[in-house]
Design a protein around this motif. Structure first.
Motif, mmCIF file in Angstrom:
data_model
loop_
_atom_site.group_PDB
_atom_site.id
_atom_site.type_symbol
_atom_site.label_atom_id
_atom_site.label_comp_id
_atom_site.label_asym_id
_atom_site.label_seq_id
_atom_site.Cartn_x
_atom_site.Cartn_y
_atom_site.Cartn_z
ATOM 1 N N ASN A 1 -25.076 -25.474 -36.274
ATOM 2 C CA ASN A 1 -26.413 -26.081 -36.374
ATOM 3 C C ASN A 1 -27.225 -25.913 -35.093
ATOM 4 O O ASN A 1 -28.226 -26.596 -34.889
ATOM 5 C CB ASN A 1 -26.328 -27.570 -36.736
ATOM 6 C CG ASN A 1 -25.668 -27.791 -38.089
ATOM 7 O OD1 ASN A 1 -25.863 -26.992 -39.007
ATOM 8 N ND2 ASN A 1 -24.884 -28.859 -38.195
ATOM 9 N N GLY A 2 -26.786 -24.996 -34.205
ATOM 10 C CA GLY A 2 -27.535 -24.757 -32.983
ATOM 11 C C GLY A 2 -28.870 -24.100 -33.278
ATOM 12 O O GLY A 2 -29.018 -23.339 -34.243
ATOM 13 N N GLN A 3 -29.857 -24.394 -32.474
ATOM 14 C CA GLN A 3 -31.186 -23.842 -32.657
ATOM 15 C C GLN A 3 -31.413 -22.679 -31.695
ATOM 16 O O GLN A 3 -30.891 -22.659 -30.589
ATOM 17 C CB GLN A 3 -32.247 -24.926 -32.424
ATOM 18 C CG GLN A 3 -32.223 -26.045 -33.467
ATOM 19 C CD GLN A 3 -33.300 -27.094 -33.183
ATOM 20 O OE1 GLN A 3 -33.494 -27.495 -32.047
ATOM 21 N NE2 GLN A 3 -33.991 -27.510 -34.222
ATOM 22 N N THR A 4 -32.187 -21.715 -32.130
ATOM 23 C CA THR A 4 -32.484 -20.560 -31.310
ATOM 24 C C THR A 4 -33.431 -20.942 -30.174
ATOM 25 O O THR A 4 -34.426 -21.617 -30.391
ATOM 26 C CB THR A 4 -33.136 -19.460 -32.163
ATOM 27 O OG1 THR A 4 -32.242 -19.082 -33.202
ATOM 28 C CG2 THR A 4 -33.468 -18.238 -31.313
ATOM 29 N N SER A 5 -33.089 -20.511 -28.949
ATOM 30 C CA SER A 5 -34.002 -20.689 -27.832
ATOM 31 C C SER A 5 -34.735 -19.367 -27.600
ATOM 32 O O SER A 5 -34.162 -18.284 -27.781
ATOM 33 C CB SER A 5 -33.251 -21.108 -26.564
ATOM 34 O OG SER A 5 -32.387 -20.085 -26.134
ATOM 35 N N ILE A 6 -35.984 -19.457 -27.248
ATOM 36 C CA ILE A 6 -36.825 -18.267 -27.086
ATOM 37 C C ILE A 6 -37.424 -18.268 -25.681
ATOM 38 O O ILE A 6 -37.984 -19.271 -25.244
ATOM 39 C CB ILE A 6 -37.956 -18.237 -28.132
ATOM 40 C CG1 ILE A 6 -37.370 -18.223 -29.549
ATOM 41 C CG2 ILE A 6 -38.852 -17.018 -27.916
ATOM 42 C CD1 ILE A 6 -38.422 -18.351 -30.634
ATOM 43 N N THR A 7 -37.292 -17.140 -24.990
ATOM 44 C CA THR A 7 -37.934 -16.960 -23.701
ATOM 45 C C THR A 7 -38.966 -15.847 -23.839
ATOM 46 O O THR A 7 -38.615 -14.705 -24.149
ATOM 47 C CB THR A 7 -36.919 -16.588 -22.610
ATOM 48 O OG1 THR A 7 -35.953 -17.639 -22.483
ATOM 49 C CG2 THR A 7 -37.615 -16.392 -21.271
ATOM 50 N N LYS A 8 -40.222 -16.188 -23.631
ATOM 51 C CA LYS A 8 -41.293 -15.199 -23.674
ATOM 52 C C LYS A 8 -41.524 -14.669 -22.260
ATOM 53 O O LYS A 8 -41.714 -15.449 -21.327
ATOM 54 C CB LYS A 8 -42.572 -15.818 -24.235
ATOM 55 C CG LYS A 8 -42.460 -16.211 -25.704
ATOM 56 C CD LYS A 8 -43.800 -16.719 -26.243
ATOM 57 C CE LYS A 8 -43.688 -17.035 -27.731
ATOM 58 N NZ LYS A 8 -44.994 -17.485 -28.294
#
Length: 315
Positions: free
Chosen positions: A73-80
């Motif tokens: 159930n981990g959520q995706t982390s996004i680095t722009k």
């Protein structure tokens, strides 16, 4: 994403960059062009390198780093990531959107890293200085912990440099401090002996950039991640390691970003190029000197007989 045909990727942007983040996180980046499209390789300390597809908009190069945690159930982390050349200098920003919905901004600049030498050095022509002892067997003179906010597990016991921790797993970081030399070095030959128990893990970073793996012969980590390897970069030709609990010896020669590894008297890597900093590197500029850096945020390990002979000439 695609690059507008009207915008050509500046040649000055292509190549390797050592990044200086406001947060202090060690980072490295490579910009290339493949089939007319820009791609970026970037490592933020221990993370993966990509490649990441990028697009060029109004003179800026933009791409995203997405990470999917292994936890259920981990959520995706996004680095722009947004970079540009300004007056011949690199600057950029990282905008991290964390799994909890918050975001962090980290600005950075960059120094261009010279290209890899076109050929391997002729080691028969290299002349080394007199070996110097980096560890006196009595105390930590010449060494200091790298992190001020972590537990120091390093001490000198019976003439050995010993790191004592409670950690027993192979996760990439921990609550204990890593150790580095006060002095920094360019090219050299390094002799170092280590004792690691079965299923335990440490590492020796040359100039703070290139990790020679420290595990036992029968470790779950083998090949490019095993003993004798430059971790994640170059696999040893054979597993010349000793069982856990026995002393092992590294003789490591670093010249012109090429590495020769002799493990327990067996040459397992022969004058091979190291393409870039390995995971966990604290220095990322191959043109600059750096320390000898020992992983302490992993498990218990002992070192002894640490000698370094600097390169004096290459002809």
């Amino acid at each position: 994403m695609s690059m507008s045909l009207a915008e050509e990727l500046p040649s000055e942007l292509k190549g390797d960059w050592s990044l200086d983040l406001d947060s202090g996180l060690p980072a490295w980046m490579r910009v290339v062009e493949e089939d007319g499209q820009p791609q970026v390789y970037m490592r933020l300390y221990i993370g993966p390198t990509g490649p990441y597809k990028a697009e060029q908009v109004d003179g800026r190069l933009k791409f995203e780093i997405r990470r999917n945690p292994k936890k259920k159930n981990g959520q995706t982390s996004i680095t722009k990531v947004d970079i540009r050349l300004k007056d011949g200098k690199l600057d950029g920003t990282l905008e991290r959107r964390l799994a909890d919905g918050t975001s962090q901004r980290d600005a950075f600049t960059g120094k261009k890293v010279p290209p890899m030498p076109a050929s391997a050095p002729d080691l028969s022509k290299v002349r080394f200085g007199h070996p110097i002892s980096l560890f006196n067997g009595k105390d930590l003179t010449g060494w200091r912990t790298h992190e001020s906010d972590k537990t120091n597990g390093w001490s000198v016991i019976d003439g050995m440099l010993v790191n004592t921790t409670t950690k027993t797993d192979f996760s990439p970081t921990g609550s204990y401090a890593n150790l580095r030399t006060e002095a920094e070095f360019e090219d050299f030959w390094l002799h170092i002996e280590f004792l690691v128990e079965e299923a335990r893990n440490s590492g020796i970073y040359l100039r703070g950039m290139y990790e020679a793996q420290v595990v036992d012969r029968d470790s779950p980590m083998q090949g490019i991640q095993g003993v004798g390897a430059i971790f994640g970069a170059i696999a040893p030709s054979v597993n010349a390691g000793n069982p856990g609990g026995q002393w092992q010896t590294y003789d490591l020669t670093l010249v012109d970003r090429h590495i020769t590894v002799v493990l327990n008297g067996v040459k397992v890597i022969d004058n091979q190029p190291i393409d870039g900093p390995t995971a966990g590197a604290i220095h990322t500029n191959a043109a600059a000197p750096g320390p000898i850096y020992l992983q302490g945020d992993h498990t218990t390990v002992s070192y002894r007989d640490i000698y370094l002979a600097p390169v004096m000439s290459k002809q």
